[in-house]
Design an enzyme around this catalytic site. Sequence first.
Site, PDB file in Angstrom:
ATOM      1  N   CYS A  15      -9.181 -14.699 -32.964  1.00 45.70           N
ATOM      2  CA  CYS A  15      -8.146 -15.886 -33.016  1.00 45.70           C
ATOM      3  C   CYS A  15      -7.954 -16.116 -34.612  1.00 45.70           C
ATOM      4  O   CYS A  15      -6.898 -16.371 -35.006  1.00 45.70           O
ATOM      5  CB  CYS A  15      -8.885 -17.039 -32.240  1.00 45.70           C
ATOM      6  SG  CYS A  15     -10.567 -17.439 -32.703  1.00 45.70           S
ATOM      7  N   HIS A  36      -7.391 -24.094 -34.601  1.00 47.00           N
ATOM      8  CA  HIS A  36      -7.948 -23.468 -35.942  1.00 47.00           C
ATOM      9  C   HIS A  36      -6.963 -23.729 -37.170  1.00 47.00           C
ATOM     10  O   HIS A  36      -5.808 -23.526 -37.082  1.00 47.00           O
ATOM     11  CB  HIS A  36      -8.075 -22.012 -35.994  1.00 47.00           C
ATOM     12  CG  HIS A  36      -9.370 -21.509 -35.092  1.00 47.00           C
ATOM     13  ND1 HIS A  36     -10.221 -22.533 -34.426  1.00 47.00           N
ATOM     14  CD2 HIS A  36      -9.760 -20.286 -34.621  1.00 47.00           C
ATOM     15  CE1 HIS A  36     -10.957 -21.799 -33.712  1.00 47.00           C
ATOM     16  NE2 HIS A  36     -10.791 -20.478 -33.826  1.00 47.00           N
TER      17      HIS A  36
HETATM   18  C1  2RA Z   1     -14.800 -18.411 -32.802  1.00 43.30           C
HETATM   19  N1  2RA Z   1     -13.195 -16.504 -33.486  1.00 43.30           N
HETATM   20  O1  2RA Z   1     -14.146 -19.341 -33.129  1.00 43.30           O
HETATM   21  C2  2RA Z   1     -14.656 -16.915 -32.946  1.00 43.30           C
HETATM   22  C3  2RA Z   1     -14.530 -16.422 -31.241  1.00 43.30           C
HETATM   23  N2  2RA Z   1     -13.464 -16.871 -30.504  1.00 43.30           N
HETATM   24  O2  2RA Z   1     -15.983 -18.594 -32.634  1.00 43.30           O
END
Ligand code: 2RA
Length: 340
Positions: free
Chosen positions: A130, A243
């Site tokens: 991601c 994120h």
């Molecule tokens: C996380 N990118 O954010 C890793 C797995 N999705 O934990």
Amino acid sequence: MGYRVAVAGATGNVGREMLNILAEREFPADEVVALASRKSLGTEVSYGDKTLKTKDLDTFDFGGTDIALFAIGSGPTKEYAPKAARAGAVVIDNSSLYRYEPDIPLIVPECNPDSVEMFKNRNIIANPNCSTAQMVVALKPLHDRARIKRVVVSTYQSVSGAGKDAMDELWTQTKGLYVPGQEVEPAKFTKQIAFNVIPHIDVFMEDGSTKEEWKMVVETKKIIDPKIRVHATCVRVPVFVGHSESVNVEFEEPLDEDEAREILREAPGLMLVDKREPGGYVTPVECVGEFATYISRLRTDPTVENGLSFWCVSDNLRKGAALNAVQIAELVGRRCLKKG
Ligand code: 2RA
């Protein structure tokens, strides 16, 4: 005539989003099957205005399935993806299992669509991590114009990236800090996430980086250009979904801020929200449920010859996972399967 689609891991965070996005984007499917482990058998999941009852992944016959979206983690993927691929389904896998294999395409449709043809090697396509996906959508158009030499990125990753249990942990810890009698101690060897940040995602590697940071390096090279040098620091933050990343880029050639702004404004998959005033930038809570990767705080980095920095925010369950997987399905359908 439409596709027959299976979603493996339909009761998890990403699997549920895959179903939502298949419906939202009106993916041309004649049939969508929700698959889960035996313990979740019969669980009802939403697919647009329909409700699907999950079927048993273990006994499901993938014969006749055109596209199988997988979100079940590397372990079970190792058992079931080859079975689906052998049955003729094009597997689009969200786990890290196949991402680094030279004969498996690792695809972000806005960046390397032509590589999707490689799926014919093993009937498997890998979805990136991601934190990589949202970053490369922004880097690729800039790289095409001024060739990126080096990227330094710090991530601020939401707990949904670690699954539903991690979201419950954030909620429970936060509540426990406010509601007398509901205090909870973090599990052994983990750190409190409520009102805290944790500079550790996935396992530690020999060189002191974490595997999450290693993934961003290797995947950026595979998706855009192996010559790009990437240094990442991945941090878990007390955010449920979305994120964020602070990205610093050094180019081989001059690229002024205004030209970079126009490139990002026009690039596919990006939304530039960048005003130098209070609220003139995007934060994680504003990206949830959206398809776009948002770019804010674009500015020159005067400490190097050709440097720029920007802030990048995206829904990690969407562009970071489920949306990118569905976009790969759209791409492989358009280019290779020609149904729908
Ligand atoms: C996380 N990118 O954010 C890793 C797995 N999705 O934990």
